[in-house]
Design an enzyme around this catalytic site. Structure first.
Site, PDB file in Angstrom:
ATOM      1  N   ALA A 111       0.845  -1.192   0.000  1.00  0.00           N
ATOM      2  CA  ALA A 111       0.000   0.000   0.000  1.00  0.00           C
ATOM      3  C   ALA A 111       0.877   1.237   0.000  1.00  0.00           C
ATOM      4  O   ALA A 111       2.062   1.184   0.347  1.00  0.00           O
ATOM      5  CB  ALA A 111      -0.910   0.002   1.224  1.00  0.00           C
TER       6      ALA A 111
ATOM      7  N   GLY B 202      -0.562  -5.179   0.855  1.00  0.00           N
ATOM      8  CA  GLY B 202      -1.797  -5.110   0.078  1.00  0.00           C
ATOM      9  C   GLY B 202      -1.709  -5.822  -1.258  1.00  0.00           C
ATOM     10  O   GLY B 202      -2.720  -6.264  -1.800  1.00  0.00           O
TER      11      GLY B 202
ATOM     12  N   GLU C  53      -2.372  -9.370  -0.470  1.00  0.00           N
ATOM     13  CA  GLU C  53      -3.782  -9.448  -0.110  1.00  0.00           C
ATOM     14  C   GLU C  53      -4.670  -9.406  -1.354  1.00  0.00           C
ATOM     15  O   GLU C  53      -5.682 -10.113  -1.423  1.00  0.00           O
ATOM     16  CB  GLU C  53      -4.138  -8.324   0.861  1.00  0.00           C
ATOM     17  CG  GLU C  53      -3.527  -8.552   2.239  1.00  0.00           C
ATOM     18  CD  GLU C  53      -3.708  -7.393   3.184  1.00  0.00           C
ATOM     19  OE1 GLU C  53      -4.278  -7.583   4.271  1.00  0.00           O
ATOM     20  OE2 GLU C  53      -3.281  -6.270   2.844  1.00  0.00           O
TER      21      GLU C  53
ATOM     22  N   GLU D 280       3.573  -5.963   7.400  1.00  0.00           N
ATOM     23  CA  GLU D 280       2.936  -4.885   8.158  1.00  0.00           C
ATOM     24  C   GLU D 280       3.407  -4.767   9.607  1.00  0.00           C
ATOM     25  O   GLU D 280       3.492  -3.654  10.146  1.00  0.00           O
ATOM     26  CB  GLU D 280       1.404  -5.062   8.128  1.00  0.00           C
ATOM     27  CG  GLU D 280       0.751  -4.709   6.802  1.00  0.00           C
ATOM     28  CD  GLU D 280       0.711  -5.861   5.824  1.00  0.00           C
ATOM     29  OE1 GLU D 280      -0.004  -5.751   4.814  1.00  0.00           O
ATOM     30  OE2 GLU D 280       1.394  -6.881   6.064  1.00  0.00           O
TER      31      GLU D 280
END
Length: 260
Positions: free
Chosen positions: A66, A112, A115, A135
């Site tokens: 991200a 992300g 994900e 993360e």
């Protein structure tokens, strides 16, 4: 539709969506998530599109994570809202599409990016791929479904280790874990995914949509997947595809499914 951060191209039943922010290693920002939602929605609503492939531009990254600069100063409330909106808009949305989605993972798929790949119906990786959820090294946890989908795919223990260590695994290890279905040479990644897409397109798109719904039901709290399967199985009997498929089988010919 014109996009700033992605590319969407249709060819012979396949829509290929490419995250196109190479200078940012295709990192997901708010605008890119919205554009991806729009592109997936358009492809899913296009009756000519039978399979969707999503990948990243260049050879370095699928999605490297991200865009941290967008939320580094968020409050508790803003952080929760960010995760809720992102899951609804893109990650859960992709998982529940009726059109099959293949993630073609080229290079880094981190945070992300992993994900997003896990939200797709299955994954193929190039041999230079690196995957992980880093993360916790930033003082946060995966917020776009990573803590839920990773254990489903690789098991609780391996997911715990990957999240806690914030480390990366390579394509071979990802294949061993069951995180990806296949590993290919980088130059063969998209052709290989297109070959699988070709096999999918021989079958009933209506039945495939029902299969996706039934398989996903097994992972939803409070839902009996067997009941969903029974309903979906029954639904198939009322379709033109079922009539064509069974008739073709009895007539010993190849089915020509109308997709209805």
């Amino acid at each position: 539709m014109n996009y700033e951060n992605i590319l969407s191209e249709y060819n012979n039943g396949i829509t290929t969506i490419t995250i196109n922010r190479p200078k940012k290693l295709n990192a997901l920002n708010k605008d890119t998530i919205q554009e991806l939602h729009d592109a997936f929605e358009d492809a899913d609503n296009d009756s000519d599109t039978k399979v969707i492939i999503v990948t990243g531009s260049g050879d370095k990254a699928f999605v490297a994570g991200a865009d941290i600069s967008e939320f580094a100063d968020f409050s508790v409330e803003e952080g929760g809202k960010l995760a809720a909106q992102g899951q609804a808009l893109l990650f859960n949305f992709v998982e529940n599409l009726s059109t099959p989605v293949i993630a073609a993972v080229n290079g880094f798929a981190l945070g992300g990016g992993l994900e997003l790949a896990m939200a797709c119906h299955f994954r193929v990786a190039s041999n230079n791929a690196k995957m992980g959820l880093p993360e916790t090294s930033l003082g946060v946890i995966p917020g776009y479904g990573g803590t839920q989908r990773l254990p489903q795919l690789v098991g609780k223990g391996r997911a715990m280790e990957m999240v806690m260590t914030a480390g990366m695994i390579d394509a071979t290890q990802a294949s061993h874990y069951g995180l990806v279905n296949h590993v290919t040479e980088l130059e063969e990644l998209i052709p290989f995914c297109e070959k699988i897409a070709g096999k999918i397109m021989r079958n009933s798109s209506v039945a495939i949509a029902e299969a996706i719904r039934a398989i996903n039901a097994n992972y939803k709290d409070g839902v009996d997947g067997f009941d969903v399967e029974i309903e979906a199985f029954g639904n198939c009997f009322g379709t033109e595809d079922f009539t064509e498929g069974t008739t073709a089988f009895l007539e010993k010919r190849k089915a020509d499914f109308p997709g209805k």
